[in-house]
Every structure is written in structure tokens, then in C-alpha cells.
Design a protein around this motif. Structure first.
Motif, mmCIF file in Angstrom:
data_model
loop_
_atom_site.group_PDB
_atom_site.id
_atom_site.type_symbol
_atom_site.label_atom_id
_atom_site.label_comp_id
_atom_site.label_asym_id
_atom_site.label_seq_id
_atom_site.Cartn_x
_atom_site.Cartn_y
_atom_site.Cartn_z
ATOM 1 N N UNK A 1 0.822 -1.220 0.000
ATOM 2 C CA UNK A 1 0.000 0.000 0.000
ATOM 3 C C UNK A 1 0.850 1.261 0.000
ATOM 4 N N UNK A 2 2.142 1.090 0.205
ATOM 5 C CA UNK A 2 3.059 2.226 0.147
ATOM 6 C C UNK A 2 2.852 3.261 1.235
ATOM 7 N N UNK A 3 2.376 2.827 2.406
ATOM 8 C CA UNK A 3 2.148 3.800 3.487
ATOM 9 C C UNK A 3 3.249 3.761 4.542
ATOM 10 N N UNK A 4 4.357 3.091 4.214
ATOM 11 C CA UNK A 4 5.504 3.105 5.129
ATOM 12 C C UNK A 4 5.409 2.132 6.278
ATOM 13 N N UNK A 5 4.462 1.228 6.254
ATOM 14 C CA UNK A 5 4.349 0.222 7.315
ATOM 15 C C UNK A 5 3.707 -1.038 6.734
ATOM 16 N N UNK A 6 3.993 -2.156 7.390
ATOM 17 C CA UNK A 6 3.475 -3.443 6.914
ATOM 18 C C UNK A 6 2.321 -3.847 7.813
ATOM 19 N N UNK A 7 1.138 -4.017 7.231
ATOM 20 C CA UNK A 7 0.001 -4.459 8.055
ATOM 21 C C UNK A 7 -0.170 -5.975 7.922
ATOM 22 N N UNK A 8 -1.134 -6.504 8.668
ATOM 23 C CA UNK A 8 -1.336 -7.964 8.687
ATOM 24 C C UNK A 8 -1.597 -8.511 7.277
#
Lengths: 212, 26
Positions: free
Chosen positions: A163-170
Motif C-alpha cells: 500500500x506504500x504507506x511506510x508500514x506493513x500491516x497484517x
């Protein structure tokens, strides 16, 4: 297989009924009994109180109770479901259940995500990933220049952060694990399939008679 | 495989602290 001469043995305060634990985990009642043998050994290695303390956990993993390790600390914290600083028998069995070869894969994926979400924000952030890489290098006595570490972290993030939001979600973690199934290798312990062979002494003291 | 060529999570997964198999060693 039933036992001919069952003998009641003293149980620690945190002991839970094997029938209950077996119903909530991939273990059979006999396997829960065998795990109790392992638990007794681990929980009495430094303080004989029927609870696994952090130092006892470290001692079992590294043969050294003083050794600090970020990942062992995270595992301990995740096993400590009640968050009271110790692991009781029920927590031990329920947590180890995730590592059973027959445990659902999505449980393993979720556990690994929580493990790497160091600050428990619901995301694996870039800083956390770098902190873990640096910790691993330190532990392994490997030396890599900071720009090489940055490049490893950047490359992984580019690949994982869909998603390119700077963090890795589940959800992104689930996708990464699909691409690299080996990331879950540590989440399965083949030993757990043979736990009754590894700790056979429970057979002499078992209160459980399995009906097969 | 060179650490520099690895995915960061692959590298991390080699930690001894994540190897719970050690708990079962006598």
C-alpha cells in the motif's frame, strides 16, 4: 492406551486440566501430560515455583540465563498471555500449540506478525525492521555497513509494503509469507509431534487415560 | 546465501532466539 497403575502426583498452582488444554489446542491429552514434564523441567531450573521466568526461558534457549536476545524476549512476551511476567502451564501449552505441525497456518502467520510488531501498534514499521536486522547481526556477530543494512530493509519494505504507506500491516504480511513460505519455518516444531516419545516418563505418572 | 542478498525477514528468522527447538534439547 491406558496406564495400568496411575499415580496422582503433585501439581503446581498454574496446572490446568489436560482435557481442557487438549480441547483448545492441537495436542492430545497424553501430549499435554508429556508437555507437563518439559514444563516442570523448565520452570524449576532457577526458581522452583512452577512458573517459567524470563531467565529460565533464556537459560533453556541459550544455556545462559543472562543472555539478552530481542527475539527470545518477544517470544516470552507473547507466551505470557496474562502479561504478568511469567509463563504458567496453560500459557505454555496454548502458545506452543501454535507451533504444532497440525496448527492452522493462519495462527502461525498471525503469531509471527505479532512477534515482529515490536511495539504492538498493529503494524511492522521500518524502524522496527531495521532494529530487528541490527539485533540479528549483533547476535550473529556479523558486521554489515549501515548502508548495506539500510539497503536490505529498503528492499524488503519495497516488496512488502504493497500500500506504500511506510508500514506493513497484517494483510501485507500475509502476502509476503505467501511469497516466502520459509519465513514461517520457525513457527513449526516437528518435536511436538513426538513429544510423548521425548518425555515418556509421564506414562508412569499420568492421571489421564486416553480412550481411543 | 550472503546476508546482504537476503530479505530482511529471512535474515531475522535465523535468530537463535526464534529457534524454540532448543527447549526440547536435553
Amino acid at each position: 492406551m491406558g496406564c495400568c497403575h496411575s499415580k496422582k502426583v503433585g501439581r503446581t498452582p498454574g496446572y490446568e486440566d489436560p482435557i481442557t488444554l487438549a480441547s483448545e489446542t492441537p495436542f492430545t491429552e497424553s501430549e499435554v501430560e508429556a508437555l507437563y514434564e518439559l514444563f516442570k523441567k523448565l520452570s524449576s531450573s532457577i526458581i522452583n515455583d512452577g512458573l517459567i521466568h524470563r531467565e529460565e526461558f533464556q537459560l533453556a534457549l541459550f544455556r545462559n540465563c543472562k543472555k539478552q536476545n530481542l527475539f527470545a524476549d518477544r517470544i516470552f512476551d507473547l507466551f505470557d498471555l496474562k502479561r504478568n511476567g511469567v509463563i504458567d502451564f496453560g500459557e505454555f501449552v496454548r502458545s506452543l500449540g501454535v507451533f504444532h505441525p497440525n496448527a492452522p497456518v493462519h495462527h502461525k502467520i498471525e503469531f509471527a506478525f505479532k512477534l515482529y510488531d515490536l511495539r504492538q501498534t498493529g503494524f511492522i514499521e521500518r524502524e522496527e525492521l531495521k532494529e530487528m536486522v541490527v539485533a540479528l547481526l549483533h547476535e550473529s556477530e556479523l558486521v554489515l555497513a549501515d548502508d548495506v543494512v539500510e539497503a536490505i530493509v529498503d528492499k524488503t519494505f519495497t516488496e512488502a509494503d504493497l500500500k506504500g504507506d511506510g508500514k506493513i500491516d497484517q494483510e501485507e504480511w500475509d502476502e509476503l509469507v505467501k511469497k516466502y513460505p520459509a519465513l514461517l519455518k520457525n513457527m513449526t516444531l516437528p518435536y511436538l509431534k513426538d513429544i510423548t516419545l521425548a518425555f515418556p516418563s509421564f506414562i508412569l505418572t499420568s492421571e489421564v487415560e486416553d480412550i481411543e | 546465501q550472503s546476508p546482504a542478498a537476503m530479505n530482511a525477514f529471512e535474515l531475522i528468522s535465523t535468530s537463535q532466539g526464534l529457534n524454540l527447538g532448543s527447549l526440547f534439547e536435553k
